[in-house]
Design a protein around this motif. Structure first.
Motif, short mmCIF file in Angstrom:
data_model
loop_
_atom_site.label_atom_id
_atom_site.label_comp_id
_atom_site.label_asym_id
_atom_site.label_seq_id
_atom_site.Cartn_x
_atom_site.Cartn_y
_atom_site.Cartn_z
N HIS A 173 -4.82 9.97 -7.24
CA HIS A 173 -3.74 9.10 -6.76
C HIS A 173 -4.28 7.84 -6.08
O HIS A 173 -3.61 6.80 -6.07
CB HIS A 173 -2.88 9.89 -5.77
CG HIS A 173 -1.69 9.15 -5.26
ND1 HIS A 173 -0.58 8.88 -6.04
CD2 HIS A 173 -1.42 8.62 -4.04
CE1 HIS A 173 0.31 8.23 -5.33
NE2 HIS A 173 -0.17 8.04 -4.11
N PHE A 174 -5.50 7.89 -5.55
CA PHE A 174 -6.08 6.75 -4.84
C PHE A 174 -7.01 5.95 -5.74
O PHE A 174 -8.10 5.54 -5.35
CB PHE A 174 -6.80 7.24 -3.59
CG PHE A 174 -5.89 7.98 -2.65
CD1 PHE A 174 -4.94 7.30 -1.90
CD2 PHE A 174 -5.95 9.36 -2.55
CE1 PHE A 174 -4.08 7.97 -1.04
CE2 PHE A 174 -5.09 10.05 -1.70
CZ PHE A 174 -4.15 9.36 -0.95
N PRO B 244 3.05 5.01 -8.89
CA PRO B 244 4.34 5.21 -8.21
C PRO B 244 4.74 6.67 -8.32
O PRO B 244 4.62 7.27 -9.39
CB PRO B 244 5.29 4.29 -9.00
CG PRO B 244 4.67 4.17 -10.35
CD PRO B 244 3.18 4.22 -10.13
N HIS C 271 0.80 -1.22 0.00
CA HIS C 271 0.00 0.00 0.00
C HIS C 271 0.84 1.27 0.00
O HIS C 271 2.06 1.24 -0.04
CB HIS C 271 -0.87 -0.01 1.26
CG HIS C 271 -0.06 -0.10 2.51
ND1 HIS C 271 0.47 1.00 3.14
CD2 HIS C 271 0.36 -1.17 3.24
CE1 HIS C 271 1.16 0.61 4.20
NE2 HIS C 271 1.11 -0.71 4.29
N GLY C 272 0.14 2.40 0.11
CA GLY C 272 0.77 3.70 0.12
C GLY C 272 1.11 4.21 1.51
O GLY C 272 0.70 3.64 2.53
N ASN C 273 1.83 5.31 1.56
CA ASN C 273 2.35 5.89 2.80
C ASN C 273 1.23 6.24 3.77
O ASN C 273 0.26 6.91 3.42
CB ASN C 273 3.14 7.16 2.45
CG ASN C 273 3.94 7.70 3.60
OD1 ASN C 273 4.36 6.97 4.49
ND2 ASN C 273 4.17 9.00 3.58
N HIS D 235 1.22 -0.02 -4.56
CA HIS D 235 0.71 1.33 -4.77
C HIS D 235 1.64 2.36 -4.14
O HIS D 235 2.13 2.17 -3.02
CB HIS D 235 -0.70 1.46 -4.14
CG HIS D 235 -1.24 2.86 -4.17
ND1 HIS D 235 -1.55 3.57 -3.02
CD2 HIS D 235 -1.50 3.70 -5.21
CE1 HIS D 235 -2.00 4.77 -3.36
NE2 HIS D 235 -1.97 4.87 -4.67
N SER D 236 1.88 3.43 -4.87
CA SER D 236 2.53 4.63 -4.34
C SER D 236 3.91 4.33 -3.74
O SER D 236 4.80 3.86 -4.44
CB SER D 236 1.60 5.30 -3.33
OG SER D 236 2.05 6.60 -3.01
N ILE D 237 4.10 4.56 -2.44
CA ILE D 237 5.42 4.40 -1.83
C ILE D 237 5.88 2.95 -1.89
O ILE D 237 7.08 2.68 -2.08
CB ILE D 237 5.41 4.93 -0.39
CG1 ILE D 237 5.30 6.46 -0.38
CG2 ILE D 237 6.66 4.48 0.37
CD1 ILE D 237 6.47 7.18 -1.04
N SER D 238 4.98 1.98 -1.74
CA SER D 238 5.43 0.58 -1.85
C SER D 238 5.86 0.28 -3.27
O SER D 238 6.76 -0.54 -3.49
CB SER D 238 4.34 -0.38 -1.37
OG SER D 238 3.21 -0.38 -2.21
#
Length: 307
Positions: free
Chosen positions: A277-278, A141, A45-47, A116-119
Motif C-alpha cells: 500500500h505504501f 485509493p 497523503h494517506g491517513n 494517496h490512499s485516504i486523500s
C-alpha cells in the motif's frame, strides 16, 4: 537507535507557504516546491501520515513540475481541530476549497492531482468530482465492490481502527518511533531513511514540554476507518470530470486485501510489481514514471521515453 536522528532525506524549504482557510476554524498550510514554470501537481497523503514523508517520491518530480503540497486537516503542518470534523466527507470538501484557492492564488494552468490512499478517496468524493483538474493520478485509493468484497473490506477497516486506537500517542524521542518501525510491518520495503522520516514528519514536540506526540492523534486516525467502507463502496468513476489513473500495489504482496473490480469504468489502471500500500515510499522512481507516462498519454507532457 542511538545519536541524532539520521537525515538521509532532507526536505528543502518551500519556495512559499500559503495558509488556506477551508472553514471557519480550519487552516490548511499549502507549500510550493519545484519548478513554477512547469505543469502543476497538487499532492497529498494517506491517513495518519504527512506529505513530507513522501519526499523520496515527489522530489523526483520537482525539476519539471510546479509542486503544491499539503497535509490533510489535523495532519502534518496543520493544527489539530475538532475530532467531529475529522472525516472523509470533510476531507472531500477541503479538497475542493484547496483547489479553488490554488487557482485564485497562482492562476489557472494545467493542474493534476496526485493523491494517496485516504486523500485519493476524498478526491473521488469531492463535490467537484475532479472539475478544475486536468487529470488525477490516485495511488492505492481504498476501494471495494459490493457483496462479499464489501464485507471483507469492512472487517479489515474495523480491525485497522481497533489497532490504531491502541497505538502509542507519546514518545520520549523521535528516535524511539523510528526504532519502533524497524519491528512493525509498515514500511519494511521502503527506501532507506523512511523510518527516520516518519519520525520527523509525524511527530511534534509535546504540549507538556516532555517528549513528542503524534501530529495526527491516534483516535482521529482510527475514526477515519470507522466509516471508510461507506466511501470505499460508493465511488462513481462515471461521475468524474477529468481523466483518472489509479496506481495500485501488487496484490501478491497482500493476498488478504480485497481486490477492486473496475468493471467498465473508464479508468487507466496500473500495478507496480513488488509493492505494498505504501508503494510511493517503496518504489518512488517507478511511481514517478507512472505519473509522467499518464500525463504524456493525456497530452500534458510531451512524448519522452522512460526506462
Amino acid at each position: 537507535m542511538k545519536g541524532p536522528l539520521a537525515a538521509i532525506w532532507e526536505i528543502p524549504k518551500p519556495l512559499s507557504v500559503h495558509p488556506v482557510q477551508v472553514d471557519d476554524d480550519t487552516v490548511i498550510m499549502l507549500r510550493r516546491h519545484g519548478n513554477p514554470e512547469g505543469p502543476r501537481l497538487v499532492l497529498s497523503h494517506g491517513n495518519g501520515l504527512a506529505i513530507d514523508l513522501y519526499y523520496a517520491f515527489w522530489s523526483l518530480l520537482s525539476r519539471d513540475f510546479d509542486l503544491l503540497v499539503h497535509d490533510l486537516r489535523n495532519h502534518g503542518w496543520n493544527n489539530v481541530g475538532a475530532k467531529t470534523d475529522h472525516r472523509v466527507g470533510t476531507f472531500a470538501r477541503d479538497h475542493d476549497r484547496i483547489r479553488e484557492a490554488i487557482g485564485r492564488r497562482f492562476g489557472e494552468k494545467p493542474t493534476v492531482g496526485v493523491f494517496h490512499s485516504i486523500s485519493a478517496l476524498a478526491c473521488l468524493h469531492a463535490p467537484s468530482r475532479g472539475d478544475g483538474y486536468s487529470a488525477l493520478v490516485l495511488f492505492a485509493p481504498p476501494l471495494c465492490n459490493r457483496g462479499s468484497k464489501y464485507r471483507a473490506f469492512e472487517a479489515r477497516a474495523k480491525g485497522t481502527a481497533d489497532m490504531l486506537r491502541r497505538r502509542t500517542q507519546w514518545f520520549r524521542s523521535r528516535e524511539e518511533l523510528a526504532e519502533l518501525h524497524t519491528y512493525l510491518p509498515y514500511f519494511q520495503a521502503a527506501v532507506p531513511g523512511v523510518f527516520e522520516l516518519v519520525a520527523r514528519t509525524t511527530l511534534k514536540a509535546s504540549a507538556t514540554g516532555r517528549g513528542f506526540e503524534l501530529r495526527c492523534p491516534a483516535e482521529f486516525e482510527a475514526q477515519i476507518w470507522d466509516h471508510a467502507s461507506t466511501y470505499a463502496v460508493t465511488v462513481d468513476f462515471g461521475a468524474m470530470r477529468c481523466p483518472v489513473k489509479t496506481v495500485a500495489a501488487d496484490p501478491a504482496q497482500d493476498p488478504s486485501d480485497p481486490s477492486f473490480d473496475y468493471g467498465d469504468a473508464d479508468v487507466d489502471h496500473e500495478v507496480i510489481p513488488d509493492t505494498t500500500h505504501f508503494l510511493q515510499l517503496e518504489k518512488p522512481k517507478e511511481c514517478a514514471v507512472a505519473v509522467r507516462r499518464f500525463l504524456q498519454q493525456v497530452g500534458i507532457l510531451e512524448n519522452q521515453s522512460f526506462p
